[in-house]
Design an enzyme around this catalytic site. Structure first.
Site, PDB file in Angstrom:
ATOM      1  N   SER A  82       0.837  -1.206   0.000  1.00 46.55           N
ATOM      2  CA  SER A  82       0.000   0.000   0.000  1.00 46.55           C
ATOM      3  C   SER A  82       0.866   1.249   0.000  1.00 46.55           C
ATOM      4  O   SER A  82       2.089   1.182   0.120  1.00 46.55           O
ATOM      5  CB  SER A  82      -0.919   0.006   1.232  1.00 46.55           C
ATOM      6  OG  SER A  82      -0.168   0.313   2.398  1.00 46.55           O
ATOM      7  N   SER A  96       0.857   3.763   2.255  1.00 47.85           N
ATOM      8  CA  SER A  96       0.834   4.479   3.526  1.00 47.85           C
ATOM      9  C   SER A  96       2.193   5.039   3.944  1.00 47.85           C
ATOM     10  O   SER A  96       2.268   5.899   4.813  1.00 47.85           O
ATOM     11  CB  SER A  96       0.308   3.563   4.639  1.00 47.85           C
ATOM     12  OG  SER A  96       1.228   2.527   4.914  1.00 47.85           O
ATOM     13  N   LYS A 139       5.476   0.694   9.399  1.00 48.23           N
ATOM     14  CA  LYS A 139       5.252   2.110   9.708  1.00 48.23           C
ATOM     15  C   LYS A 139       6.520   2.685  10.327  1.00 48.23           C
ATOM     16  O   LYS A 139       7.484   1.977  10.597  1.00 48.23           O
ATOM     17  CB  LYS A 139       4.097   2.276  10.703  1.00 48.23           C
ATOM     18  CG  LYS A 139       2.787   1.632  10.301  1.00 48.23           C
ATOM     19  CD  LYS A 139       2.084   2.349   9.172  1.00 48.23           C
ATOM     20  CE  LYS A 139       0.775   1.655   8.829  1.00 48.23           C
ATOM     21  NZ  LYS A 139       0.107   2.276   7.658  1.00 48.23           N
ATOM     22  N   SER A 170      -3.001   6.733   5.953  1.00 42.26           N
ATOM     23  CA  SER A 170      -2.356   5.678   6.719  1.00 42.26           C
ATOM     24  C   SER A 170      -3.228   5.256   7.892  1.00 42.26           C
ATOM     25  O   SER A 170      -3.664   6.093   8.694  1.00 42.26           O
ATOM     26  CB  SER A 170      -0.988   6.162   7.245  1.00 42.26           C
ATOM     27  OG  SER A 170      -0.414   5.206   8.108  1.00 42.26           O
TER      28      SER A 170
END
Length: 278
Positions: free
Chosen positions: A40, A42, A119, A226
């Protein structure tokens, strides 16, 4: 008879070779490095959809989360890390544990779903985290922000999931240029990295999060796109992540595919081979 015996021995040797190779690969993945493909957007602009990297597991030590999860939906295979190493779970501790640092890009297991997420580590145990008008505050102080131009990408479906990027200048038709404002954010320990802004939304105006002992607070660099610690787990977010759920640190992109599969080598991005992650 001799021919059949030789054939049987050859088949057996092949099977043993495959088994040994799988065992070695399993040990390598469990103890040292785990492959990870970015699904993705994010973490844009730091990580792009289609980036392929190896996660360094040695840097934080080992827990149940260090065991690989084996999921192949096409054949119904779904073996979770807890199925293999659940006996290590529950004490929120690690073997040969190392302390993560603020600003690390970390792969971790979601505390509820068990899925792997990637992250940036923003909050350490005891920190007070808040976002005010889109600006990150740590322990009551705003982080340093500097304008860094505009991040541009083509507005088109990306990756295997065919995700369309969100645009600050949107809506943008297919094939158009999708733009986002880019900033350089500098954390209190001096770590600097790029972040993106798309819109003014609820996640730009939060309450104060107090990170519990033994847990960490994560955010994506693509701040308005996100699902991270700003949203609690019961609402589909990440919430606070326990120390034992960390898998490892992402240090370098090995290669990157702009197509639907990393096997489509003609779609590999020439500027991302062995690119360091900041």
């Amino acid at each position: 008879m001799a021919t059949k015996a030789k054939t049987g021995n050859a088949v057996w040797e092949t099977i043993k070779t495959i088994v040994y190779a799988l065992l070695i690969a399993g040990v390598f993945r469990t103890l040292f490095f785990q492959p990870f493909w970015i699904p993705s957007g994010s973490m844009k602009p730091t990580l792009l959809i289609g980036d392929f990297l190896f996660v360094n597991k040695m840097v934080y030590g080992y827990s149940y989360a260090s065991c690989p999860s084996l999921r192949i939906p096409a054949v119904g295979l779904d073996i979770d890390a807890k199925d293999l190493c659940g006996w290590l779970a529950g004490d929120n501790d690690r073997i040969l544990g190392g302390e993560p640092e603020r600003g690390d890009v970390v792969v971790f297991r979601h505390p509820v779903t068990g899925r792997d997420y990637i992250k940036r580590l923003i909050g350490l145990p005891g920190d007070k985290i808040q976002v005010k008008d889109g600006v990150l505050h740590i322990n009551g102080s705003a982080v340093k922000l500097e304008e860094n131009g505009v991040f541009e990408e083509v507005a088109e479906p990306q990756g295997p999931q065919r995700l369309r990027p969100r645009c600050e200048n949107g809506p943008v038709g297919t094939g158009g240029i999708c733009q986002k404002s880019e900033y350089i954010e500098t954390l209190p320990n001096g770590v600097s990295h790029a972040i993106l802004n798309i819109d003014d939304q609820a996640s730009d105006h939060t309450g104060i999060y107090v990170v519990p002992e033994g847990h960490f607070f994560f955010m994506g660099d693509n701040r308005d796109n996100s699902s991270d610690s700003r949203l609690p787990q019961v609402a589909g977010g990440v919430g606070y992540v326990p120390y034992e759920n960390l898998i490892g640190r992402a240090d370098r992109v090995m290669f990157s595919s702009a197509g639907r599969s990393m096997l489509f080598f003609w779609t590999w991005r020439s500027d991302r081979f062995f690119k360091g992650i900041e």
